[in-house]
Scaffold this motif. Structure first.
Motif, PDB file in Angstrom:
ATOM      1  N   ILE A 132     -14.690  35.129 -44.182  1.00  0.00           N
ATOM      2  CA  ILE A 132     -14.715  33.891 -43.397  1.00  0.00           C
ATOM      3  C   ILE A 132     -14.680  34.192 -41.899  1.00  0.00           C
ATOM      4  CG2 ILE A 132     -13.558  31.672 -43.006  1.00  0.00           C
ATOM      5  CD1 ILE A 132     -12.556  31.782 -45.879  1.00  0.00           C
ATOM      6  N   ASN A 133     -13.903  35.180 -41.486  1.00  0.00           N
ATOM      7  CA  ASN A 133     -13.836  35.535 -40.059  1.00  0.00           C
ATOM      8  C   ASN A 133     -13.702  37.049 -39.927  1.00  0.00           C
ATOM      9  OD1 ASN A 133     -13.265  35.980 -37.386  1.00  0.00           O
ATOM     10  ND2 ASN A 133     -11.806  34.286 -37.198  1.00  0.00           N
ATOM     11  N   GLN A 134     -14.810  37.673 -39.544  1.00  0.00           N
ATOM     12  CA  GLN A 134     -14.825  39.147 -39.561  1.00  0.00           C
ATOM     13  C   GLN A 134     -13.984  39.766 -38.442  1.00  0.00           C
ATOM     14  OE1 GLN A 134     -17.439  37.180 -39.616  1.00  0.00           O
ATOM     15  NE2 GLN A 134     -18.854  37.606 -37.958  1.00  0.00           N
ATOM     16  N   ASP A 135     -13.469  38.912 -37.528  1.00  0.00           N
ATOM     17  CA  ASP A 135     -12.721  39.465 -36.394  1.00  0.00           C
ATOM     18  C   ASP A 135     -11.219  39.606 -36.647  1.00  0.00           C
ATOM     19  OD1 ASP A 135     -15.056  39.616 -34.920  1.00  0.00           O
ATOM     20  OD2 ASP A 135     -14.838  37.562 -34.161  1.00  0.00           O
ATOM     21  N   VAL A 136     -10.709  39.118 -37.787  1.00  0.00           N
ATOM     22  CA  VAL A 136      -9.261  39.207 -37.994  1.00  0.00           C
ATOM     23  C   VAL A 136      -8.838  40.648 -38.297  1.00  0.00           C
ATOM     24  CG1 VAL A 136      -8.952  36.826 -38.765  1.00  0.00           C
ATOM     25  CG2 VAL A 136      -9.429  38.598 -40.456  1.00  0.00           C
ATOM     26  N   LYS A 137      -7.597  40.950 -37.921  1.00  0.00           N
ATOM     27  CA  LYS A 137      -7.029  42.259 -38.248  1.00  0.00           C
ATOM     28  C   LYS A 137      -6.009  42.053 -39.371  1.00  0.00           C
ATOM     29  CE  LYS A 137      -7.501  45.055 -34.129  1.00  0.00           C
ATOM     30  NZ  LYS A 137      -8.960  44.858 -34.275  1.00  0.00           N
ATOM     31  N   VAL A 138      -6.195  42.779 -40.466  1.00  0.00           N
ATOM     32  CA  VAL A 138      -5.345  42.573 -41.637  1.00  0.00           C
ATOM     33  C   VAL A 138      -4.460  43.802 -41.886  1.00  0.00           C
ATOM     34  CG1 VAL A 138      -5.324  42.007 -44.095  1.00  0.00           C
ATOM     35  CG2 VAL A 138      -7.166  41.133 -42.637  1.00  0.00           C
ATOM     36  N   SER A 139      -3.153  43.584 -41.977  1.00  0.00           N
ATOM     37  CA  SER A 139      -2.230  44.653 -42.394  1.00  0.00           C
ATOM     38  C   SER A 139      -1.749  44.325 -43.798  1.00  0.00           C
ATOM     39  CB  SER A 139      -0.989  44.698 -41.490  1.00  0.00           C
ATOM     40  OG  SER A 139      -1.335  44.714 -40.149  1.00  0.00           O
ATOM     41  N   ALA A 140      -2.054  45.204 -44.745  1.00  0.00           N
ATOM     42  CA  ALA A 140      -1.675  44.927 -46.133  1.00  0.00           C
ATOM     43  C   ALA A 140      -0.604  45.914 -46.593  1.00  0.00           C
ATOM     44  CB  ALA A 140      -2.906  45.030 -47.022  1.00  0.00           C
ATOM     45  N   LEU A 141       0.342  45.397 -47.357  1.00  0.00           N
ATOM     46  CA  LEU A 141       1.464  46.240 -47.776  1.00  0.00           C
ATOM     47  C   LEU A 141       1.821  45.951 -49.236  1.00  0.00           C
ATOM     48  CD1 LEU A 141       3.664  48.260 -46.676  1.00  0.00           C
ATOM     49  CD2 LEU A 141       5.076  46.241 -46.238  1.00  0.00           C
ATOM     50  N   ALA A 142       1.818  46.995 -50.052  1.00  0.00           N
ATOM     51  CA  ALA A 142       2.234  46.840 -51.449  1.00  0.00           C
ATOM     52  C   ALA A 142       3.762  46.870 -51.530  1.00  0.00           C
ATOM     53  CB  ALA A 142       1.647  47.964 -52.297  1.00  0.00           C
ATOM     54  N   CYS A 143       4.345  45.948 -52.281  1.00  0.00           N
ATOM     55  CA  CYS A 143       5.805  45.811 -52.382  1.00  0.00           C
ATOM     56  C   CYS A 143       6.214  45.852 -53.859  1.00  0.00           C
ATOM     57  CB  CYS A 143       6.247  44.481 -51.775  1.00  0.00           C
ATOM     58  SG  CYS A 143       5.612  44.164 -50.121  1.00  0.00           S
ATOM     59  N   PRO A 144       6.078  47.011 -54.514  1.00  0.00           N
ATOM     60  CA  PRO A 144       6.294  47.076 -55.970  1.00  0.00           C
ATOM     61  C   PRO A 144       7.712  46.723 -56.404  1.00  0.00           C
ATOM     62  CG  PRO A 144       6.006  49.291 -55.019  1.00  0.00           C
ATOM     63  CD  PRO A 144       5.653  48.306 -53.943  1.00  0.00           C
ATOM     64  N   LYS A 145       8.668  46.725 -55.462  1.00  0.00           N
ATOM     65  CA  LYS A 145      10.048  46.419 -55.863  1.00  0.00           C
ATOM     66  C   LYS A 145      10.366  44.927 -55.896  1.00  0.00           C
ATOM     67  CE  LYS A 145      11.927  50.848 -54.500  1.00  0.00           C
ATOM     68  NZ  LYS A 145      12.508  51.634 -53.394  1.00  0.00           N
ATOM     69  N   PHE A 146       9.467  44.104 -55.384  1.00  0.00           N
ATOM     70  CA  PHE A 146       9.801  42.691 -55.239  1.00  0.00           C
ATOM     71  C   PHE A 146       9.782  41.918 -56.568  1.00  0.00           C
ATOM     72  CE2 PHE A 146       8.696  41.942 -50.427  1.00  0.00           C
ATOM     73  CZ  PHE A 146       9.558  42.969 -50.075  1.00  0.00           C
ATOM     74  N   VAL A 147       8.726  42.138 -57.399  1.00  0.00           N
ATOM     75  CA  VAL A 147       8.617  41.366 -58.654  1.00  0.00           C
ATOM     76  C   VAL A 147       9.831  41.607 -59.566  1.00  0.00           C
ATOM     77  CG1 VAL A 147       7.303  41.045 -60.792  1.00  0.00           C
ATOM     78  CG2 VAL A 147       6.113  41.034 -58.603  1.00  0.00           C
ATOM     79  N   PRO A 148      10.226  42.879 -59.762  1.00  0.00           N
ATOM     80  CA  PRO A 148      11.413  43.088 -60.606  1.00  0.00           C
ATOM     81  C   PRO A 148      12.656  42.374 -60.075  1.00  0.00           C
ATOM     82  CG  PRO A 148      10.228  45.164 -60.281  1.00  0.00           C
ATOM     83  CD  PRO A 148       9.559  44.152 -59.402  1.00  0.00           C
ATOM     84  N   LEU A 149      12.828  42.312 -58.761  1.00  0.00           N
ATOM     85  CA  LEU A 149      13.961  41.574 -58.181  1.00  0.00           C
ATOM     86  C   LEU A 149      13.953  40.112 -58.621  1.00  0.00           C
ATOM     87  CD1 LEU A 149      14.241  42.467 -54.343  1.00  0.00           C
ATOM     88  CD2 LEU A 149      15.902  42.970 -56.144  1.00  0.00           C
ATOM     89  N   VAL A 150      12.754  39.541 -58.607  1.00  0.00           N
ATOM     90  CA  VAL A 150      12.636  38.110 -58.931  1.00  0.00           C
ATOM     91  C   VAL A 150      12.787  37.881 -60.430  1.00  0.00           C
ATOM     92  CG1 VAL A 150      11.095  36.112 -58.903  1.00  0.00           C
ATOM     93  CG2 VAL A 150      11.268  37.579 -56.883  1.00  0.00           C
ATOM     94  N   GLU A 151      12.075  38.672 -61.223  1.00  0.00           N
ATOM     95  CA  GLU A 151      12.120  38.461 -62.683  1.00  0.00           C
ATOM     96  C   GLU A 151      13.545  38.662 -63.217  1.00  0.00           C
ATOM     97  OE1 GLU A 151       9.677  37.683 -65.199  1.00  0.00           O
ATOM     98  OE2 GLU A 151       8.111  37.270 -63.740  1.00  0.00           O
ATOM     99  N   SER A 152      14.325  39.514 -62.537  1.00  0.00           N
ATOM    100  CA  SER A 152      15.693  39.748 -63.001  1.00  0.00           C
ATOM    101  C   SER A 152      16.695  38.758 -62.403  1.00  0.00           C
ATOM    102  CB  SER A 152      16.116  41.175 -62.646  1.00  0.00           C
ATOM    103  OG  SER A 152      16.199  41.312 -61.234  1.00  0.00           O
ATOM    104  N   GLY A 153      16.191  37.854 -61.545  1.00  0.00           N
ATOM    105  CA  GLY A 153      17.074  36.844 -60.973  1.00  0.00           C
ATOM    106  C   GLY A 153      17.892  37.333 -59.777  1.00  0.00           C
ATOM    107  N   GLU A 154      17.617  38.566 -59.300  1.00  0.00           N
ATOM    108  CA  GLU A 154      18.396  39.108 -58.165  1.00  0.00           C
ATOM    109  C   GLU A 154      17.718  38.873 -56.818  1.00  0.00           C
ATOM    110  OE1 GLU A 154      20.181  43.266 -59.424  1.00  0.00           O
ATOM    111  OE2 GLU A 154      18.171  43.044 -60.277  1.00  0.00           O
ATOM    112  N   TYR A 155      17.145  37.694 -56.625  1.00  0.00           N
ATOM    113  CA  TYR A 155      16.348  37.483 -55.411  1.00  0.00           C
ATOM    114  C   TYR A 155      17.160  36.935 -54.239  1.00  0.00           C
ATOM    115  CZ  TYR A 155      16.153  32.919 -57.701  1.00  0.00           C
ATOM    116  OH  TYR A 155      16.483  31.748 -58.342  1.00  0.00           O
ATOM    117  N   GLU A 156      18.470  36.811 -54.422  1.00  0.00           N
ATOM    118  CA  GLU A 156      19.331  36.409 -53.307  1.00  0.00           C
ATOM    119  C   GLU A 156      20.355  37.517 -53.084  1.00  0.00           C
ATOM    120  OE1 GLU A 156      19.363  31.586 -54.158  1.00  0.00           O
ATOM    121  OE2 GLU A 156      20.423  32.951 -55.507  1.00  0.00           O
TER     122      GLU A 156
END
Lengths: 264, 264
Positions: A132-156
């Motif tokens: 859509i806009n070729q001028d944007v700068k994108v920083s992407a970061l994989a966060c493999p530890k986040f889903v387990p935190l949520v699925e286990s209910g430890e997100y707070e």
């Protein structure tokens, strides 16, 4: 139109999308499938993700749904286009709604994306933003530890705060003005993510944005449920209906959810 | 797809929508018609508004536009459905995008709407909001003094602040959490409106929201312009091309706009 909207996810994360659809479209009925038994999808091969996503899709088609929302970024990245081309109903993923919202909010064009390993490796957000806009700068970061935190209910709490803080450390130098939560589990961690990344960064939740686009497309197709209906939502899981019901009741702030265990 | 997007308005107000389309969809070409000579539409009869809007629509159709945006709330309220049913391309108004954005942002359900006499009298926002969520409380207020402030270029400074302050006085007791600028001229007054109504109220600009929905619908129809195009916008006005070009250059922050005077 009173037909249900189908929502599918690798587990409970897509409930953040379901919650927003319920809030923004309170007349709509939702049929939700969470593939909890095979969650997470993030580390799986594309072939497996595609097959599992088709399993859920075929399960919901029998209920004559009027729209399908793939409320899982990993599945959207892998198989959205294929499912969209095959079904005759509108099929929405969560990547483009998040990308479009980011392009609306960002003025500096510096946009961050957090996601699972699968989503980040697919480069799907970067491709969507740049198409859509070729001028944007994108920083992407994989966060493999986040889903387990949520699925286990430890997100707070402090444990979650430590993990989020450490994961986002390197991103703070990028001077982003917008950050996309590129996984539907992450909105549960949003308060901590916002605190860590700083108040000046606009955090975009794909759930809210996808609900908004569902409304746009249903309206465009003249198939919104208008008037005073009482929706009867149904939830299906491949795992324990009891655990699913506990988590879903807490997140959706609703008692007496109908949760059924299914085989796919 | 390289075909242009058509945008029509009673005057220059719709440029706030054009500006957002340019920002959010920088590859898209815009053909804009402003019916400056017959502006404002707000106080006119429905028959006249319908006829004038059809005149602009028919003018743009000759250019093989791929989408039409009616960037005027008064015209949207009166004639959107009729035009939508007649044309084979997607036709967007500015009322539902504003309403949907308000439903997404509002948590208290107390939503205000500012508009011209015509828009407020039509009850279009209230109907749109309540068709999706019948529980919202809508406070609507006609602001007939706002469009002349904008068309005359007096939208900054003390005189504008006095008029806005006096107009919004009665609304401050309504404890809104969201306020829709239900006229595409009003975003020019947004800094003053935000100051007067208070920082705790989220102010929604229909222009931004309509650009976002244009992106959603074009993507859904697979007709977005993707890749690196240099768009060649064209502007048509029924009034003075010189005055239009001055205002448009200032708002859009672009030099060398092509503005042509046309007869409708």
């Amino acid at each position: 139109m009173k037909k249900p909207i189908g929502i599918i996810d690798s587990g409970v994360g897509g409930l953040t999308v379901a919650k927003e659809v319920m809030r923004q479209l309170p007349n709509e009925t939702i049929y939700y499938v969470g593939d909890t038994a095979r969650c997470p999808y993030g580390p799986r091969s594309s072939e497996e993700v595609a097959r599992f996503t088709w399993d859920m899709t075929e399960y919901l088609i029998q209920y004559d749904i009027k729209m399908l929302i793939i409320a899982c970024n990993t599945a959207t990245a892998v198989v959205l286009n294929e499912i969209k081309e095959t079904l005759s109903i509108p099929v929405l993923g969560v990547i483009l709604p998040g990308a479009r919202a980011a392009l609306k909010h960002s003025h500096s064009g510096k946009i961050g994306v957090l996601g699972t390993v699968g989503t980040i490796r697919s480069n799907a957000y970067s491709k969507a933003l740049k198409s859509i806009n070729q001028d944007v700068k994108v920083s992407a970061l994989a966060c493999p530890k986040f889903v387990p935190l949520v699925e286990s209910g430890e997100y707070e709490g402090d444990f979650a705060r430590r993990i989020v803080s450490k994961t986002l450390q390197q991103m703070k130098a990028d001077r982003l003005d917008t950050l996309i939560l590129g996984c539907t589990h992450y909105p549960l961690l949003e308060p901590i993510i916002q605190e860590v990344i700083g108040a000046e960064v606009k955090v975009i939740s794909s759930g809210e944005e996808t609900a908004r686009e569902a409304s746009t497309i249903l309206d465009y197709n003249e198939s919104l449920a208008v008037g005073d209906h009482t929706p009867h939502h149904r939830f299906f899981t491949t795992g324990s209906s009891k655990i699913f019901a506990q988590l879903a009741s807490k997140w959706l702030q609703q008692d007496h959810l109908i949760v059924e265990t299914i085989d796919l």
